[in-house]
Design a protein around this motif. Structure first.
Motif, PDB file in Angstrom:
ATOM      1  N   UNK A 170       2.275  -3.407 -12.114  1.00 53.61           N
ATOM      2  CA  UNK A 170       1.597  -4.007 -13.269  1.00 53.61           C
ATOM      3  C   UNK A 170       0.167  -4.447 -12.981  1.00 53.61           C
ATOM      4  N   UNK A 171      -0.292  -4.273 -11.778  1.00 54.19           N
ATOM      5  CA  UNK A 171      -1.632  -4.647 -11.344  1.00 54.19           C
ATOM      6  C   UNK A 171      -2.259  -3.447 -10.639  1.00 54.19           C
ATOM      7  N   UNK A 172      -3.542  -3.579 -10.271  1.00 54.11           N
ATOM      8  CA  UNK A 172      -4.206  -2.556  -9.469  1.00 54.11           C
ATOM      9  C   UNK A 172      -4.504  -3.160  -8.109  1.00 54.11           C
ATOM     10  N   UNK A 173      -4.065  -2.456  -7.069  1.00 55.45           N
ATOM     11  CA  UNK A 173      -4.278  -2.944  -5.718  1.00 55.45           C
ATOM     12  C   UNK A 173      -4.759  -1.851  -4.790  1.00 55.45           C
ATOM     13  N   UNK A 174      -5.193  -2.270  -3.615  1.00 54.75           N
ATOM     14  CA  UNK A 174      -5.655  -1.349  -2.582  1.00 54.75           C
ATOM     15  C   UNK A 174      -4.452  -0.942  -1.741  1.00 54.75           C
ATOM     16  N   UNK A 175      -4.212   0.360  -1.638  1.00 55.47           N
ATOM     17  CA  UNK A 175      -3.119   0.881  -0.831  1.00 55.47           C
ATOM     18  C   UNK A 175      -3.502   0.783   0.646  1.00 55.47           C
ATOM     19  N   UNK A 176      -2.569   0.305   1.454  1.00 57.76           N
ATOM     20  CA  UNK A 176      -2.825   0.211   2.893  1.00 57.76           C
ATOM     21  C   UNK A 176      -3.098   1.608   3.447  1.00 57.76           C
ATOM     22  N   UNK A 177      -4.132   1.763   4.262  1.00 57.44           N
ATOM     23  CA  UNK A 177      -4.493   3.088   4.791  1.00 57.44           C
ATOM     24  C   UNK A 177      -3.363   3.781   5.547  1.00 57.44           C
ATOM     25  N   UNK A 178      -2.523   3.044   6.228  1.00 52.72           N
ATOM     26  CA  UNK A 178      -1.453   3.691   6.987  1.00 52.72           C
ATOM     27  C   UNK A 178      -0.455   4.410   6.094  1.00 52.72           C
ATOM     28  N   UNK A 179      -0.460   4.130   4.808  1.00 54.68           N
ATOM     29  CA  UNK A 179       0.445   4.790   3.879  1.00 54.68           C
ATOM     30  C   UNK A 179      -0.029   6.212   3.576  1.00 54.68           C
TER      31      UNK A 179
END
Length: 181
Positions: A170-179
């Motif tokens: 329901x929000x916009x977030x930064x995906x962890x680079x390791x993903x």
């Protein structure tokens, strides 16, 4: 479980709701005297969440249509080649067109689509994008209604995905680079 993959939240659900209401109000005001039909075209799949919230905040009569176009596939950057997987269902000649997109990143896909839309002779064409990432732009794209400018980070949620996942956050977030690396 998905929340654990997020490094930080950029835009909360409340912030997104407020921005969508603001954009809907601006669009409604700009087209309040339009005599021609106004078509809102959502670019699927990413824009679907933003699109549905936005069109509910527009107070003038509108028609819905959708297009699926991609230059990414499951990659994290554009291939440079745009594919139209689903075209419009309606003729837009002589009509007002508002193209609704989740994010303008490189601009490759939208630059291509805007050329196609203009060739179909609508009365007007405007672009509404929730997010703009100007630091990655390689193709010129004019955004008429822009929600937020964002830095060059991998964003997910509120329709934005990585390999088809995270769209339902329901929000916009930064995906962890390791993903994604």
């Amino acid at each position: 479980m998905m929340d654990e993959d997020i490094a930080r939240i950029c835009f909360t659900e409340a912030a997104l709701k407020a921005k969508v209401a603001e954009l809907g109000k601006r669009i409604s005001e700009d087209y309040k005297d339009a005599e021609e039909t106004v078509y809102c075209v959502g670019i699927l799949k990413g824009a679907v969440v933003f699109y549905t919230d936005l069109v509910r905040s527009i107070t003038i009569p509108i028609h819905f249509d959708f297009m699926i176009a991609s230059s990414y596939g499951n990659a994290t950057s554009t291939s440079g080649s745009v594919k139209i997987l689903k075209d419009l269902d309606f003729d837009i000649e002589g009509k007002h067109l508002i193209v609704i997109e989740d994010i303008i990143d490189s601009g490759t896909t939208m630059h291509y689509l805007m050329r196609i839309f203009r060739a179909r002779k609508p009365k007007s064409v405007r672009l509404c994008a929730l997010l703009s990432k100007p630091s990655r732009r390689t193709a010129e794209v004019a955004i008429d209604y822009c929600g937020f400018e964002v830095p060059d980070e991998f964003l997910v949620g509120y329709g934005l995905d990585y390999a088809g996942e995270y769209r339902n956050l329901p929000y916009i977030g930064v995906l962890k680079p390791e993903i994604y690396q």
